[in-house]
Scaffold this motif. Structure first.
Motif, PDB file in Angstrom:
ATOM      1  N   ASP A   1      53.838  28.812  29.108  1.00  0.00           N
ATOM      2  CA  ASP A   1      54.115  28.053  27.893  1.00  0.00           C
ATOM      3  C   ASP A   1      52.790  27.774  27.214  1.00  0.00           C
ATOM      4  O   ASP A   1      51.907  27.148  27.804  1.00  0.00           O
ATOM      5  CB  ASP A   1      54.813  26.724  28.210  1.00  0.00           C
ATOM      6  CG  ASP A   1      56.319  26.821  28.124  1.00  0.00           C
ATOM      7  OD1 ASP A   1      56.820  27.696  27.387  1.00  0.00           O
ATOM      8  OD2 ASP A   1      56.992  26.021  28.787  1.00  0.00           O
ATOM      9  N   SER A   2      52.669  28.232  25.990  1.00  0.00           N
ATOM     10  CA  SER A   2      51.448  28.020  25.236  1.00  0.00           C
ATOM     11  C   SER A   2      51.654  26.860  24.270  1.00  0.00           C
ATOM     12  O   SER A   2      52.592  26.866  23.482  1.00  0.00           O
ATOM     13  CB  SER A   2      51.092  29.299  24.468  1.00  0.00           C
ATOM     14  OG  SER A   2      49.928  29.092  23.719  1.00  0.00           O
ATOM     15  N   PHE A   3      50.779  25.868  24.350  1.00  0.00           N
ATOM     16  CA  PHE A   3      50.869  24.689  23.484  1.00  0.00           C
ATOM     17  C   PHE A   3      49.756  24.656  22.446  1.00  0.00           C
ATOM     18  O   PHE A   3      49.854  23.917  21.475  1.00  0.00           O
ATOM     19  CB  PHE A   3      50.822  23.412  24.325  1.00  0.00           C
ATOM     20  CG  PHE A   3      51.991  23.262  25.235  1.00  0.00           C
ATOM     21  CD1 PHE A   3      53.232  22.880  24.753  1.00  0.00           C
ATOM     22  CD2 PHE A   3      51.868  23.525  26.590  1.00  0.00           C
ATOM     23  CE1 PHE A   3      54.315  22.744  25.593  1.00  0.00           C
ATOM     24  CE2 PHE A   3      52.956  23.395  27.441  1.00  0.00           C
ATOM     25  CZ  PHE A   3      54.178  23.007  26.942  1.00  0.00           C
ATOM     26  N   GLY A   4      48.688  25.406  22.666  1.00  0.00           N
ATOM     27  CA  GLY A   4      47.615  25.479  21.696  1.00  0.00           C
ATOM     28  C   GLY A   4      46.972  24.152  21.349  1.00  0.00           C
ATOM     29  O   GLY A   4      46.482  23.972  20.245  1.00  0.00           O
ATOM     30  N   GLY A   5      46.986  23.191  22.273  1.00  0.00           N
ATOM     31  CA  GLY A   5      46.376  21.892  22.035  1.00  0.00           C
ATOM     32  C   GLY A   5      47.285  20.897  21.342  1.00  0.00           C
ATOM     33  O   GLY A   5      46.877  19.783  21.031  1.00  0.00           O
ATOM     34  N   LYS A   6      48.533  21.276  21.079  1.00  0.00           N
ATOM     35  CA  LYS A   6      49.467  20.383  20.378  1.00  0.00           C
ATOM     36  C   LYS A   6      49.982  19.245  21.253  1.00  0.00           C
ATOM     37  O   LYS A   6      50.410  18.220  20.739  1.00  0.00           O
ATOM     38  CB  LYS A   6      50.640  21.179  19.824  1.00  0.00           C
ATOM     39  CG  LYS A   6      50.243  22.154  18.724  1.00  0.00           C
ATOM     40  CD  LYS A   6      51.470  22.874  18.219  1.00  0.00           C
ATOM     41  CE  LYS A   6      51.261  24.297  17.905  1.00  0.00           C
ATOM     42  NZ  LYS A   6      51.080  25.244  18.923  1.00  0.00           N
TER      43      LYS A   6
ATOM     44  N   ARG B   1      45.433  25.217  31.347  1.00  0.00           N
ATOM     45  CA  ARG B   1      44.195  25.299  30.587  1.00  0.00           C
ATOM     46  C   ARG B   1      44.215  24.178  29.559  1.00  0.00           C
ATOM     47  O   ARG B   1      45.235  23.948  28.917  1.00  0.00           O
ATOM     48  CB  ARG B   1      44.071  26.652  29.893  1.00  0.00           C
ATOM     49  CG  ARG B   1      44.042  27.804  30.862  1.00  0.00           C
ATOM     50  CD  ARG B   1      43.981  29.106  30.121  1.00  0.00           C
ATOM     51  NE  ARG B   1      44.263  30.205  31.034  1.00  0.00           N
ATOM     52  CZ  ARG B   1      44.471  31.453  30.658  1.00  0.00           C
ATOM     53  NH1 ARG B   1      44.423  31.762  29.378  1.00  0.00           N
ATOM     54  NH2 ARG B   1      44.722  32.378  31.546  1.00  0.00           N
ATOM     55  N   TRP B   2      43.090  23.499  29.407  1.00  0.00           N
ATOM     56  CA  TRP B   2      43.024  22.378  28.481  1.00  0.00           C
ATOM     57  C   TRP B   2      41.596  22.141  28.027  1.00  0.00           C
ATOM     58  O   TRP B   2      40.656  22.658  28.633  1.00  0.00           O
ATOM     59  CB  TRP B   2      43.583  21.108  29.120  1.00  0.00           C
ATOM     60  CG  TRP B   2      42.730  20.521  30.201  1.00  0.00           C
ATOM     61  CD1 TRP B   2      41.818  19.503  30.063  1.00  0.00           C
ATOM     62  CD2 TRP B   2      42.677  20.885  31.582  1.00  0.00           C
ATOM     63  NE1 TRP B   2      41.214  19.225  31.272  1.00  0.00           N
ATOM     64  CE2 TRP B   2      41.724  20.066  32.229  1.00  0.00           C
ATOM     65  CE3 TRP B   2      43.338  21.848  32.347  1.00  0.00           C
ATOM     66  CZ2 TRP B   2      41.418  20.169  33.570  1.00  0.00           C
ATOM     67  CZ3 TRP B   2      43.038  21.964  33.698  1.00  0.00           C
ATOM     68  CH2 TRP B   2      42.092  21.127  34.289  1.00  0.00           C
TER      69      TRP B   2
ATOM     70  N   VAL C   1      46.383  20.034  25.811  1.00  0.00           N
ATOM     71  CA  VAL C   1      46.951  21.068  26.671  1.00  0.00           C
ATOM     72  C   VAL C   1      47.088  22.362  25.881  1.00  0.00           C
ATOM     73  O   VAL C   1      47.723  22.397  24.823  1.00  0.00           O
ATOM     74  CB  VAL C   1      48.316  20.633  27.236  1.00  0.00           C
ATOM     75  CG1 VAL C   1      48.889  21.716  28.144  1.00  0.00           C
ATOM     76  CG2 VAL C   1      48.179  19.316  27.992  1.00  0.00           C
ATOM     77  N   ASP C   2      46.475  23.426  26.405  1.00  0.00           N
ATOM     78  CA  ASP C   2      46.509  24.725  25.747  1.00  0.00           C
ATOM     79  C   ASP C   2      47.589  25.625  26.337  1.00  0.00           C
ATOM     80  O   ASP C   2      48.396  26.189  25.623  1.00  0.00           O
ATOM     81  CB  ASP C   2      45.137  25.392  25.861  1.00  0.00           C
ATOM     82  CG  ASP C   2      45.009  26.638  25.004  1.00  0.00           C
ATOM     83  OD1 ASP C   2      45.678  26.715  23.950  1.00  0.00           O
ATOM     84  OD2 ASP C   2      44.227  27.537  25.381  1.00  0.00           O
TER      85      ASP C   2
END
Length: 185
Positions: free
Chosen positions: A145-150, A179-180, A66-67
């Motif tokens: 919310d930005s997760f940046g792939g974490k 976005r993912w 998840v981005d």
């Protein structure tokens, strides 16, 4: 991984001293693994709730990274947005038709293994899984919310944004988007 970068090596050994550095999510898009999805407009009525999010089917061959998740409030009413991981999806569930590969130059176009789903007119709340956060979506604004792939969703897992009204005096129209990227397990 939001601030991580991918380094592409030169295509030949003619000039081995040059490298190109790009954001990691852009690299995933070049590879044809990056997807963008949104729900149709969801309506929150007094006494009812809704949710939108990603479900990775049990038989999926990929993990979902998840981005970014966002909620766009399209009405002059506030709501509470709660992020839930691995809750059992509930209500009358629909799969959004609004999912696309970000890199539209890839041919043939791969399809997402994830199901970008939603449900509305709910009178119950998530009853299992992990609640990560709760934030207020202000009237006529967006929450991102930005997760940046974490946040990584394995086969059989999910991430949803559960929405509830803060004031029983109005209705809210909103959209949930995500976005993912996907990578084989």
């Amino acid at each position: 991984m939001e601030n991580e970068e991918a380094t592409l090596l030169p295509a030949s050994n003619d000039d081995p001293d040059q490298t190109v550095t790009i954001p990691f999510d852009l690299y995933q898009s070049f590879l044809g693994r990056y997807y963008i999805g949104r729900t149709p407009t969801l309506t929150l009525r007094p006494g009812c709730n809704c949710w939108g999010g990603l479900a990775n089917p049990d038989d999926s061959p990929v993990n979902l990274f998840v981005d970014l998740i966002s909620v766009n409030g399209l009405s002059p009413v506030s709501c509470c947005a709660r992020i839930w991981l691995n809750t059992t999806l509930f209500g009358r569930i629909f799969v959004s038709p609004f999912v696309t590969l970000a890199n539209t130059a890839v041919n043939p176009t791969p399809y997402s293994n994830a199901l970008f789903s939603y449900a509305q007119n709910l009178r119950i709340a998530p009853f299992n899984g992990d609640s990560l956060a709760a934030e207020v979506v202000r009237p006529l604004s967006a929450l991102r919310d930005s997760f940046g792939g974490k946040v990584i969703i394995p086969p059989g897992g999910s991430i949803i944004i559960y929405l509830s009204l803060l004031d029983s005096g109005g209705c809210l129209n909103c959209e949930v988007s995500c976005r993912w990227w996907e990578k084989e397990t």
